[in-house]
Design a protein around this motif. Sequence first.
Motif, short mmCIF file in Angstrom:
data_model
loop_
_atom_site.label_atom_id
_atom_site.label_comp_id
_atom_site.label_asym_id
_atom_site.label_seq_id
_atom_site.Cartn_x
_atom_site.Cartn_y
_atom_site.Cartn_z
N SER A 71 0.82 -1.21 0.00
CA SER A 71 0.00 0.00 0.00
C SER A 71 0.84 1.25 0.00
N SER A 72 2.16 1.13 0.20
CA SER A 72 3.02 2.31 0.24
C SER A 72 4.42 1.95 -0.20
N ILE A 73 5.16 2.96 -0.65
CA ILE A 73 6.57 2.84 -0.99
C ILE A 73 7.29 3.96 -0.26
N SER A 74 8.15 3.63 0.68
CA SER A 74 8.79 4.63 1.52
C SER A 74 10.30 4.66 1.35
N SER A 75 10.84 3.84 0.47
CA SER A 75 12.27 3.87 0.16
C SER A 75 12.43 3.69 -1.34
N PRO A 76 13.56 4.10 -1.91
CA PRO A 76 13.71 4.04 -3.37
C PRO A 76 13.48 2.63 -3.92
N VAL A 77 12.70 2.56 -4.99
CA VAL A 77 12.34 1.28 -5.61
C VAL A 77 12.44 1.44 -7.12
N THR A 78 12.90 0.37 -7.79
CA THR A 78 12.92 0.34 -9.25
C THR A 78 12.10 -0.84 -9.73
N TRP A 79 11.14 -0.58 -10.59
CA TRP A 79 10.38 -1.65 -11.24
C TRP A 79 11.06 -1.92 -12.58
N THR A 80 11.42 -3.18 -12.80
CA THR A 80 12.26 -3.53 -13.93
C THR A 80 11.44 -4.10 -15.08
N ARG A 81 12.05 -4.00 -16.24
CA ARG A 81 11.44 -4.58 -17.44
C ARG A 81 11.39 -6.10 -17.35
N ALA A 82 12.38 -6.68 -16.69
CA ALA A 82 12.43 -8.14 -16.59
C ALA A 82 11.25 -8.70 -15.80
N THR A 95 6.25 7.82 -1.02
CA THR A 95 6.91 8.91 -0.32
C THR A 95 8.42 8.90 -0.57
N SER A 96 8.85 8.15 -1.55
CA SER A 96 10.26 8.11 -1.93
C SER A 96 10.33 8.09 -3.46
N ARG A 97 11.44 7.63 -4.01
CA ARG A 97 11.58 7.58 -5.46
C ARG A 97 11.07 6.26 -6.00
N LEU A 98 10.23 6.33 -7.03
CA LEU A 98 9.82 5.15 -7.78
C LEU A 98 10.36 5.31 -9.19
N GLY A 120 7.73 11.98 -2.25
CA GLY A 120 7.69 10.93 -3.26
C GLY A 120 7.71 11.50 -4.67
N TYR A 121 8.38 10.81 -5.58
CA TYR A 121 8.42 11.27 -6.97
C TYR A 121 8.65 10.09 -7.91
N LEU A 122 8.36 10.33 -9.18
CA LEU A 122 8.40 9.28 -10.20
C LEU A 122 9.47 9.61 -11.22
N VAL A 123 10.28 8.62 -11.56
CA VAL A 123 11.22 8.71 -12.67
C VAL A 123 10.81 7.63 -13.67
N ALA A 124 10.13 8.07 -14.74
CA ALA A 124 9.66 7.13 -15.76
C ALA A 124 10.19 7.62 -17.10
N PHE A 148 0.22 13.84 -7.99
CA PHE A 148 1.48 14.38 -7.50
C PHE A 148 1.22 15.61 -6.63
N THR A 149 1.65 15.58 -5.39
CA THR A 149 1.59 16.76 -4.52
C THR A 149 2.92 17.00 -3.82
N SER A 150 3.92 16.25 -4.17
CA SER A 150 5.22 16.34 -3.53
C SER A 150 6.03 17.49 -4.13
N PRO A 151 6.88 18.17 -3.36
CA PRO A 151 7.69 19.27 -3.89
C PRO A 151 8.85 18.82 -4.78
N VAL A 152 9.06 17.52 -4.93
CA VAL A 152 10.14 17.01 -5.77
C VAL A 152 9.60 16.74 -7.17
N ALA A 153 10.32 17.19 -8.20
CA ALA A 153 9.87 17.05 -9.58
C ALA A 153 9.87 15.59 -10.02
N SER A 154 8.86 15.24 -10.84
CA SER A 154 8.76 13.91 -11.44
C SER A 154 8.95 14.03 -12.94
#
Length: 586
Positions: A71-82, A95-98, A120-124, A148-154
């Motif tokens: 239900s939440s992501i609170s530390s940096p996570v990467t979802w992979t193509r594999a 609340t962290s980087r996805l 929290g922010y998204l790098v896609a 998105f409501t976080s002050p960090v750019a996605s």
Amino acid sequence: MSVPKEPGRRSRSSGATGAIRLCVVAACAVLAACAADNPVQPSGLATLRGPAAVLNPACDPGLGGQTHSESSISSPVTWTRASNPHRVSADILVTSRLTLEPGVVVCFGWSSKLVFYNGGYLVADGLDTARIVLTAIDPATAWEGLSFTSPVASSLKNVYLDHVAPDVSAIVSSDSSAVVIDSSVFRHAGAGLYLNGRGSSISRSLVDTTARTGLAAVTLGTLGRFEETVIRGAAGVGLQSIGVHGVSLLGGRIEGSGGVGLVVTTTGPGIVATRPIRVIGGASYPAELVVSAFPRIYPALVDQDSLLGNARDTLVVTGGILQAFAYPIQALPWRVTGDIIVQNFGILRAGPGASLAFTRYNALIARNGGRVVARGTQAAPVLFTAAEGPNPYYGWGGISLRDAPSLGSYLTNVRIEEAYSVEAIANHTVEIDSAVFRKVGAVIVGTSGSRISRSRVDSTTFAGPVGAAVLLGPNAKIESTLIRGSAGAGLSVNFASAQVLSCEIRGSAGAGIELRAVVAVHDCNLVNNGGPGIANLAPAYQGSADVTNNWWGDTGGPTGPNGDGASGLLTYTPWRLTPFVLPYVP
């Protein structure tokens, strides 16, 4: 770098490899197949064809992949193509980087979404050949997009997103949460993209088909940027700019909108960079703009062609302050829904055949150095009129010219209808020539050096602000002008320095001419007025007014059987035995 383009348009690619193929990653990576050819055109606009048949099979449970039940992501996570396809069945609070790798496919269940807040922010960031896909497991039930409501750019680059629920925005960016979108495609994008986070942008992308009539397909906020992007098939407004400052509108196209194509409430000074945006094929008006935004986005006459080709080829101008040049043209009439105030060397310059229709009570005001230059032709006059049609009193506020610009204003070959008044006062000179005023409360030529000539003032429906159809101020002049059917007096002259050179005044409810100062009147026709043809209302000590050589409607002069009559201290002998022929009256 490839970016979305409109379907059905192809371009040639250079090099021996021929056309570049843009493969849907879900199909290429999971189904080992490619979408139809989508060659990149020089403008960089491309699109993918028909997601349902290609994307939805990528969410098939039989393909394996990874299900995200957290239900939440609170530390940096990467979802992979594999690990494709990634499945999300409920809301995930980030609340962290996805990070989504190029080629990742994410399949969302009914009503699920990703919410980025509290850091929290998204790098896609996908690739031309490995797009990131965000889609619904079942397009019939859809999902609820990204918030998105976080002050960090996605960042979303080379992303393909589709099948968001009709009443939910595909992307919501608010407060200081910037979302930077590039080379991406949004199809069946629910209620559109709400990019109100400061510094958000969308560039070289495609937004195709939204379902919510009450929201724009793309909404842009402060410091927002819209660049070379296509919006197609919006249910309501195509693009709406609501930012206060720092907005860049750098070209692109809006087509087939159900509502107004382009809505801009950002004022001209708040728009820092522009290229014209093409609006075509819409079911309503092409654009609704504050007046200062119009010359910023469409500075040249040829740029206005970008707004033609819609069901209502009329520009809606919501009023505001104009401090630049704006050019209404015949091909693009204006519907004005608020006061336009021209000032600080701004000029509203209307050309032959231009038409400006004002909603009730709204006015055109030139002050503090602003000017109105309306120059039509006999065959194509400039029209100022009421948007709502005939009104028992008046339909709009009229034209007010005030203060002293470096040069005066011009109303030449114009037609002004259903207005409260047209006035030049407070040292603002005006040249009125070959003009028609119909159902206008009063024409006040109140400034020294102003004149009205070869014009017609017709059928005032109420006595107006000065009790006469036309009022002359000091050193003002009337010449070869017809005043007909005034609800009060025809002409009122208040200063001895005014000049009445030739005129025809007929059918006034009151006097033909009221002299409140002793002025000579010659070569005027005074016929069928309710009061005397000329009434000298000036104090007796000013003496008699010279009103010789006028036609009074009777060969016997003002006292003849059909004479129009004279009142006060007047010298009217000799009079004309035939009407004076005005050189020209439109």
